[in-house]
Design a protein around this motif. Sequence first.
Motif, mmCIF file in Angstrom:
data_model
loop_
_atom_site.group_PDB
_atom_site.id
_atom_site.type_symbol
_atom_site.label_atom_id
_atom_site.label_comp_id
_atom_site.label_asym_id
_atom_site.label_seq_id
_atom_site.Cartn_x
_atom_site.Cartn_y
_atom_site.Cartn_z
ATOM 1 N N ALA A 1 61.809 -11.951 16.623
ATOM 2 C CA ALA A 1 62.560 -10.862 17.231
ATOM 3 C C ALA A 1 63.217 -9.975 16.481
ATOM 4 N N ILE A 2 63.318 -8.499 16.603
ATOM 5 C CA ILE A 2 63.931 -7.659 15.741
ATOM 6 C C ILE A 2 65.169 -7.033 16.833
ATOM 7 N N LEU A 3 66.254 -7.256 16.591
ATOM 8 C CA LEU A 3 67.356 -6.975 17.740
ATOM 9 C C LEU A 3 68.066 -5.588 17.252
ATOM 10 N N LYS A 4 68.400 -4.882 18.202
ATOM 11 C CA LYS A 4 68.963 -3.541 18.173
ATOM 12 C C LYS A 4 70.022 -3.597 17.127
ATOM 13 N N SER A 5 70.946 -4.841 17.038
ATOM 14 C CA SER A 5 71.888 -4.944 16.124
ATOM 15 C C SER A 5 71.413 -5.010 14.813
ATOM 16 N N GLU A 6 70.400 -5.389 14.553
ATOM 17 C CA GLU A 6 69.554 -5.443 13.097
ATOM 18 C C GLU A 6 69.507 -4.221 12.693
ATOM 19 N N VAL A 7 68.943 -3.281 13.627
ATOM 20 C CA VAL A 7 68.565 -1.855 13.106
ATOM 21 C C VAL A 7 69.845 -1.279 12.905
ATOM 22 N N GLU A 8 70.890 -1.176 13.544
ATOM 23 C CA GLU A 8 72.283 -0.648 13.207
ATOM 24 C C GLU A 8 72.638 -1.136 12.013
ATOM 25 N N GLU A 9 72.570 -2.522 11.748
ATOM 26 C CA GLU A 9 73.095 -3.077 10.557
ATOM 27 C C GLU A 9 72.352 -2.568 9.340
#
Length: 455
Positions: free
Chosen positions: A39-47
């Motif tokens: 899974a790719i989390l929204k938090s990963e994108v922001e990070e």
Amino acid sequence: MKLSAKILVSFLAFTWVINSAVSQNNVIDEIVWVVGDEAILKSEVEEYRKEIQMQNQRIDGDPYCFIPEQLAINKLFLDQAKLDSIEINESNVTRMVEYQLNEYIAAVGTTERLEEYFSKSIKNIREDLRTQIRDQQLIQGVQQKHFEVVTLTPSEIRKFYTAIPQDSLPFIPTTLEVQIITVEPVVPLAETDAVKDRLRDYTEQINSGENSFSTLALLYSEDPSAVKGGELGFMSRSGFVPEFSNVAFALNDPSKVSNIVETEYGFHIIQLIERRGDMANFRHILLKPKIPQVQLDTAIVRLDSIRNGIVNGKLTFDEAATFLSADKDTRNNRGIMVNSRPGSQNTGTPRFQLSELNQDIARVVGDMKVGELSEPFIMVNDKGQQVAAMVKVTTRNEGHTANINNDYQIIKQMAENARRQELMDDWLQKKIETIYVRIDPEWKGCDFKYKGWLK
């Protein structure tokens, strides 16, 4: 298409998070993509976005389209790394983590500001960096295994060159090859003693509690680390000159201050902050003896005498550079300077762009002709010391648009890189076509680089 148990769990988690967003209207995180079992989390994108911003990298287009796709590509490579049993050097990872962390801290000013920027503790930032750098190493391992070796014939390279629009060919800046002779001015004993007295005074202030080491470093150290209170960041022994590392790595008590250490940079006192395996973090204060103008003038006169001997044919520049120069980095190479600029395509060669040369040398050689000998001048060397110098330009290639006759190796590298990218694109496209992908509807409206994400 049948779903594996892991994919089904990811899909259910995706659905649960979205439903939670509707019912609670207060989502801490959410799954925006699912790629295979990952899974790719929204938090990963922001990070990822924050890291790109921290490193001053540019993104063409919408970051919320580019970043998830890049994270998905990374996951494909990481999956292949498991299949290929790619191994990495953990000690190298540790060094890179500490280097990157030091760069981040230097960019924002303090550890506290970095924690505020990433909204997490320095411990968690370090752990995340370790994961990211390990992943980068694994991805590079896959790329090297599958795409590093590219062999092109001369006819293929020429065909690549003729197909490139002229306005797409790189401009090759002017490069020069330079020989140098230096004379170091004599530092008066009184100046050396004055520096040592100041460092002894600082040690007394630290030991008595009158001032902290970091405060004195910030106020008085002549090293770039002064802005960070003299802190150097985690490094191994090989990161320092031997005289410094021998004393620094003998320290065991963070409350103690070392004896005065002399190196080619000047005089130091050192304090241990923390030791971690074969790496350690230190503070230091660097002071450099001041060289009186009369000593600089004497060094110029000495170098002018050497110049006259060369001009009058009594000795050659090569002989003077070998036997009379104080520059230990070049005197065993007939005075020929070697480019050590990281990231330069000229690294390891005698070629320099003007911007890659010491700025004092660059000002002198800018208009010099091949074979011309400069007048003696004062320069600040890479150790931060003032020395008298004289240079000779041995080769000069004027700036021009790259062409296959004069820049064959550059064109060859371009052709090989283009072929590697083609192979990688083909490999990724096949991977995408055979893997399960689920994208949140709100994240689908993008012009992705690769086809097949939207199934």
